[in-house]
Structure formats: C-alpha cells, structure tokens
Design a protein around this motif. Structure first.
Motif, PDB file in Angstrom:
ATOM      1  N   VAL A  76       0.952  -1.273  -0.003  1.00 26.32           N
ATOM      2  CA  VAL A  76      -0.040   0.086   0.068  1.00 26.32           C
ATOM      3  C   VAL A  76       0.812   1.398   0.081  1.00 26.32           C
ATOM      4  O   VAL A  76       1.764   1.424   0.684  1.00 26.32           O
ATOM      5  CB  VAL A  76      -0.937  -0.090   1.249  1.00 26.32           C
ATOM      6  N   LEU A  77       0.486   2.262  -0.790  1.00 31.63           N
ATOM      7  CA  LEU A  77       1.399   3.456  -0.991  1.00 31.63           C
ATOM      8  C   LEU A  77       1.225   4.197   0.334  1.00 31.63           C
ATOM      9  O   LEU A  77      -0.070   4.525   0.871  1.00 31.63           O
ATOM     10  CB  LEU A  77       1.011   4.065  -2.272  1.00 31.63           C
ATOM     11  N   ALA A  78       2.363   4.814   0.918  1.00 34.53           N
ATOM     12  CA  ALA A  78       2.401   5.699   1.819  1.00 34.53           C
ATOM     13  C   ALA A  78       2.456   7.114   1.418  1.00 34.53           C
ATOM     14  O   ALA A  78       2.394   7.804   2.852  1.00 34.53           O
ATOM     15  CB  ALA A  78       3.238   5.116   3.254  1.00 34.53           C
ATOM     16  N   ALA A  79       2.754   7.298   0.509  1.00 35.56           N
ATOM     17  CA  ALA A  79       2.922   8.698   0.030  1.00 35.56           C
ATOM     18  C   ALA A  79       2.716   8.625  -1.584  1.00 35.56           C
ATOM     19  O   ALA A  79       2.824   7.720  -2.503  1.00 35.56           O
ATOM     20  CB  ALA A  79       4.570   9.229   0.175  1.00 35.56           C
ATOM     21  N   PRO A  80       2.228   9.856  -2.051  1.00 35.29           N
ATOM     22  CA  PRO A  80       1.470   9.891  -3.188  1.00 35.29           C
ATOM     23  C   PRO A  80       2.856   9.676  -4.446  1.00 35.29           C
ATOM     24  O   PRO A  80       3.932  10.152  -3.987  1.00 35.29           O
ATOM     25  CB  PRO A  80       1.076  11.609  -3.451  1.00 35.29           C
ATOM     26  N   ILE A  81       2.479   9.238  -5.544  1.00 32.14           N
ATOM     27  CA  ILE A  81       3.600   9.417  -6.629  1.00 32.14           C
ATOM     28  C   ILE A  81       3.245  10.473  -7.472  1.00 32.14           C
ATOM     29  O   ILE A  81       2.099  10.463  -7.987  1.00 32.14           O
ATOM     30  CB  ILE A  81       3.819   8.109  -7.196  1.00 32.14           C
ATOM     31  N   LEU A  82       4.210  11.328  -7.573  1.00 31.16           N
ATOM     32  CA  LEU A  82       4.115  12.330  -8.650  1.00 31.16           C
ATOM     33  C   LEU A  82       4.779  12.331 -10.020  1.00 31.16           C
ATOM     34  O   LEU A  82       5.731  11.667 -10.219  1.00 31.16           O
ATOM     35  CB  LEU A  82       4.750  13.666  -7.836  1.00 31.16           C
ATOM     36  N   ASN A  83       4.406  12.840 -10.905  1.00 29.22           N
ATOM     37  CA  ASN A  83       4.904  13.050 -12.299  1.00 29.22           C
ATOM     38  C   ASN A  83       6.092  14.071 -12.408  1.00 29.22           C
ATOM     39  O   ASN A  83       6.268  14.726 -11.412  1.00 29.22           O
ATOM     40  CB  ASN A  83       4.239  12.739 -13.570  1.00 29.22           C
ATOM     41  N   ARG A  84       6.717  14.058 -13.406  1.00 31.37           N
ATOM     42  CA  ARG A  84       7.880  15.145 -13.563  1.00 31.37           C
ATOM     43  C   ARG A  84       7.320  16.559 -13.479  1.00 31.37           C
ATOM     44  O   ARG A  84       8.218  17.644 -13.234  1.00 31.37           O
ATOM     45  CB  ARG A  84       8.741  14.908 -14.917  1.00 31.37           C
ATOM     46  N   TYR A  85       5.979  16.835 -13.494  1.00 31.62           N
ATOM     47  CA  TYR A  85       5.219  18.246 -13.627  1.00 31.62           C
ATOM     48  C   TYR A  85       4.989  18.370 -12.199  1.00 31.62           C
ATOM     49  O   TYR A  85       4.103  19.387 -11.848  1.00 31.62           O
ATOM     50  CB  TYR A  85       4.620  18.114 -14.850  1.00 31.62           C
ATOM     51  N   GLY A  86       4.964  17.323 -11.366  1.00 30.54           N
ATOM     52  CA  GLY A  86       4.600  17.627  -9.915  1.00 30.54           C
ATOM     53  C   GLY A  86       3.056  17.158  -9.968  1.00 30.54           C
ATOM     54  O   GLY A  86       2.533  17.435  -8.726  1.00 30.54           O
ATOM     55  N   GLN A  87       2.418  16.600 -10.803  1.00 28.25           N
ATOM     56  CA  GLN A  87       1.076  16.128 -10.615  1.00 28.25           C
ATOM     57  C   GLN A  87       1.016  14.648  -9.994  1.00 28.25           C
ATOM     58  O   GLN A  87       1.941  13.860 -10.226  1.00 28.25           O
ATOM     59  CB  GLN A  87       0.397  16.026 -12.152  1.00 28.25           C
ATOM     60  N   THR A  88      -0.227  14.755  -9.239  1.00 29.93           N
ATOM     61  CA  THR A  88      -0.165  13.262  -8.620  1.00 29.93           C
ATOM     62  C   THR A  88      -0.770  12.227  -9.561  1.00 29.93           C
ATOM     63  O   THR A  88      -1.671  12.331 -10.275  1.00 29.93           O
ATOM     64  CB  THR A  88      -1.398  13.204  -7.569  1.00 29.93           C
ATOM     65  N   LEU A  89       0.214  10.997  -9.611  1.00 35.19           N
ATOM     66  CA  LEU A  89      -0.236   9.926 -10.599  1.00 35.19           C
ATOM     67  C   LEU A  89      -1.061   8.852  -9.768  1.00 35.19           C
ATOM     68  O   LEU A  89      -1.912   8.245 -10.102  1.00 35.19           O
ATOM     69  CB  LEU A  89       0.855   9.362 -11.120  1.00 35.19           C
ATOM     70  N   LEU A  90      -0.519   8.686  -8.522  1.00 33.16           N
ATOM     71  CA  LEU A  90      -1.246   7.594  -7.594  1.00 33.16           C
ATOM     72  C   LEU A  90      -1.363   8.331  -6.032  1.00 33.16           C
ATOM     73  O   LEU A  90      -0.220   8.717  -5.593  1.00 33.16           O
ATOM     74  CB  LEU A  90      -0.543   6.274  -7.514  1.00 33.16           C
ATOM     75  N   THR A  91      -2.422   8.312  -5.601  1.00 36.81           N
ATOM     76  CA  THR A  91      -2.531   8.949  -4.280  1.00 36.81           C
ATOM     77  C   THR A  91      -2.083   7.981  -3.135  1.00 36.81           C
ATOM     78  O   THR A  91      -1.981   6.748  -3.215  1.00 36.81           O
ATOM     79  CB  THR A  91      -4.000   9.277  -4.142  1.00 36.81           C
ATOM     80  N   THR A  92      -1.874   8.466  -1.791  1.00 37.52           N
ATOM     81  CA  THR A  92      -1.561   7.616  -0.701  1.00 37.52           C
ATOM     82  C   THR A  92      -2.696   6.643  -0.449  1.00 37.52           C
ATOM     83  O   THR A  92      -3.982   7.026  -0.814  1.00 37.52           O
ATOM     84  CB  THR A  92      -1.180   8.431   0.422  1.00 37.52           C
ATOM     85  N   GLY A  93      -2.381   5.415   0.019  1.00 42.76           N
ATOM     86  CA  GLY A  93      -3.458   4.370   0.143  1.00 42.76           C
ATOM     87  C   GLY A  93      -3.815   3.545  -0.995  1.00 42.76           C
ATOM     88  O   GLY A  93      -4.470   2.667  -0.735  1.00 42.76           O
ATOM     89  N   VAL A  94      -3.421   3.849  -2.197  1.00 43.26           N
ATOM     90  CA  VAL A  94      -3.711   2.845  -3.265  1.00 43.26           C
ATOM     91  C   VAL A  94      -2.880   1.530  -3.054  1.00 43.26           C
ATOM     92  O   VAL A  94      -1.798   1.513  -2.777  1.00 43.26           O
ATOM     93  CB  VAL A  94      -3.253   3.617  -4.593  1.00 43.26           C
TER      94      VAL A  94
END
Lengths: 116, 284
Positions: free
Chosen positions: A15-33
C-alpha cells in the motif's frame, strides 16, 4: 510506519504511504492505493525507482544463507576497531547493520587475513 | 585568539574564495525578487554542477517518489536552500581536489567518508521529518573540513599526524592535538567563520566529535555525531584513523531512533552512498 522500497522489491498488495508524482509535480497515484501488476508496469514506464509503502518492507526471500563462520569473522573485524564494549539497544542494531555491510563489502579472504 | 589559531585564521586568507556560482547564487537567493526560474537558470549555466546536483537529488535519501529531471523541479521539491547547500558541498570538494596531495592523506577516501556522513545524516533528518532538513547533507559533508585546513597549512607535519595515529593506535583528533597543538574541529570552525557558514553548520564542525554542547533541540548535531560513528563502522571511506569511537549517549536520547533503524536502512544507505560517491567523485 513506512519504508522506502526499490522497484525490484515492490510486490502487488503493498500500500502506498506517499503519493507518486510525475515530472510536472502532478499526482499519478495517491496515498492508500493498493499496488497491483498494472501499477508495476506503469512504474517502469514512468522511470520510478523507489516508492514509499506502508509497514516494513520484507527482505528478499532469495538472499543466500550466511554461514555462522562468516558472521563471526565480520563481527570480530568490527569489534577490533571499536573503542567500547557495552552496547545499548540502538548500538547493537547499528552493529548488526555494520556486520551485514562488512560481509557485502569484503571478500571472505580479507576477513580471514584480518584475524591472524 | 591564541597564536596557533591566529596563524590558521590568517592563513585562510590565502585560500581562494568559494567558486563564483556559489557566491552569485547566495546573492541571488537573498534578493527579494528571486524566483525558482531564475535560480534554476543560474545553476543550469554550469552544466557539470547541474548534472551532479540532479544525481544527488535523485538518490533515495531525498525520499522523492518520482525522478527529478530538471533543476527547476529540484528547487520546487527541495527548496532553494537545500539546492544551494548541495552546490556548496560540491564546490568545496571541487576546490580542495585541486590541491597537492601527500601520500598518506588519501583525499578520495577522505571525501568518501565525508559523503558517507552526509548521506546518513540526511537520511536520519528525513526519517525524523525535521522541519529544516536543508543543512543535513551539507553539515555531514563539511564536518571534517578542518582536516583539509590542517593538511593545507601543515603539509608534511600532517603526514606525521597520520603516522602517529597509526603507531599509537589513537584517534586522529588526539594525534592532531599532540603533534600540531590544534585539532580539526577548531581549524574547521575557523574556516566556517571565515566563510560565514550558517550557525548550525559551524556548531557541527566544532562539536561533532563529542557532541557535548548539544541541547534538546540540537538534532542536527546529534545526527552528524552518530552518522560519523556509523560511517566509520560501515567503512564508508577513511576518516584518518581506523577506529570507531564510543557515541555520546545524549545523542541517541535526542534522536530517539526507532528500534531496528539501522538494520532496516542499511541497504538504502549503502546504495545511496555508492550513488553519491559515483556522482560526486566520478569514481567507484
């Protein structure tokens, strides 16, 4: 608590404990996924090498057994360099981590020569 | 200031000032009109500095979930101060790398030790989620800069210091006091003063050995103190002697690291150390 896991050690179900961001700082996957096979493929495509997951990361099941002899060689190698003997709990943990590192770092031959 | 300290203080006048990019960057950062794009542009004009900075920030110790491909993003994610400090660290390494070498000093191994301490300190700062992490990597890298000052100023006598430490099986700091009458924490503090480094970095350089002046809040100093000991235990580079000194228990009390902190982190620490050494020193 959370831990950082390398791409090769991520398994579905983590389970993700931190969001994953793309190179532009946009959220790709949120915490909890909850990570699945699809996500693993995406990580490779996005060039993501490390993610933060919930809980402790299990050490790889395939790491080879280390012999008691080798462990003792490494322990003695380190103890000889230490200027104190009575270790607290965290110091024991530091020592154990060092034993792992020393075994990886040195070939067995070097450790044996050290004990003459 | 006693005689020997005055001699060191005056001698530092002769050390070339920090590379232009660092001073220009510092001036730009204090300007009220500074923005991320300007800073990024400035750093990008130095190609080799940019590449090294990007390699360092993509290391796991910075705990960023996705790859940073540009200086602008690096500044956005980590802040101006962290990026400036990385550049300062790289500049100091670059500056001292151009000096003459005495055979037993092993400058590459010295920098490996310093980078090792920088990596572990930053990792601890990260794990403890400190509010101002930007001095952690830099303080680790510069904690032993005093050894370079002594080696610059005492040349062959520093060779004698290294021999003494090996013969008598004592810590390098003891050998320095015995042979030179001054140790690297004092010499380093003088340099930090001359270069107007921040108060926290000054304190780390001066007190990292004993960690005796730390108070409840001095997490940075405690982190460098234990990281120095950990780096010696892990044999990340060479600190001038072959020993692991006893940590000050007060440092452990301040940090309150969770149980199994080191055994859980050793893989990431070793990987980060190897990556940092490769990027910063361009060698294995």
């Amino acid at each position: 608590m959370s831990s950082i896991v390398h791409l090769e050690e991520i398994t579905p179900g983590m389970v993700l404990a931190a969001p994953i961001l793309n190179r532009y700082g946009q959220t790709l996957l949120t915490t909890g996924v909850v990570i699945d096979e699809k996500h693993l493929l995406m990580f490779k495509t996005w060039g993501i090498k490390h993610v933060t997951i919930d809980g402790e990361a299990k050490k790889s099941e395939t790491s080879p057994e280390i012999s008691e002899d080798l462990l003792n060689l490494a322990r003695n190698h380190i103890k000889k360099r230490m200027l104190w003997n009575e270790l607290s709990e965290i110091e024991n943990d530091l020592f154990s981590a060092a034993v792992e590192r020393i075994i990886d770092f040195y070939a067995t031959n070097d450790l044996e020569a050290d004990n003459d | 200031m006693i005689n020997i300290e005055k001699r060191i203080y005056d001698a530092i006048e002769d050390v070339p000032t920090l590379p232009t990019i660092y001073s220009v960057l510092s001036d730009t950062l204090v300007s009220p009109n500074a923005n991320a794009a300007d800073i990024a542009h400035l750093i990008s004009t130095d190609q080799s500095a940019s590449l090294k900075v990007l390699k360092v920030v993509n290391s796991p110790i910075y705990h960023l979930s996705s790859r940073i491909e540009s200086i602008s993003l690096a500044v956005l994610h980590l802040g101006f101060n962290e990026i400036r400090n990385i550049i300062l660290a790289l500049s100091v390494i670059n500056l001292f790398s151009k000096k003459k070498i005495i055979s037993s000093f092993r400058p590459v191994d010295f920098w490996k030790h310093s980078i090792g301490v920088g990596v572990i300190t930053r990792y601890i700062g990260n794990a403890l989620q400190v509010s101002r992490p930007e001095n952690y990597f830099l303080s680790g890298i510069l904690h032993d800069v005093g050894k370079l000052v002594l080696y610059e100023n005492f040349g062959d006598q520093y060779e004698r210091v290294l021999q003494y430490s090996e013969e008598r099986k004592c810590l390098i700091i003891e050998a320095e006091k015995e042979i030179l009458g001054i140790d690297h924490t004092t010499a380093g503090a003088i340099l930090a003063e001359k270069w107007k480094l921040s108060e926290s970095v000054y304190r780390v350089i001066k007190h990292h050995h004993n960690c005796s002046e730390s108070d409840e809040k001095d997490i940075l100093l405690a982190a460098v103190h234990v990281s120095n000991i950990a780096a010696r235990m892990f044999e990340f580079g060479f600190a001038g002697d072959d020993f692991v000194p006893k940590p000050n228990p007060a440092a452990w009390d301040i940090l309150k690291l969770p149980t199994h902190f080191f055994t859980k982190s050793i893989d990431v620490l070793t990987a980060s150390y190897d990556e940092a050494v490769n990027s910063v020193l361009n060698c294995n």
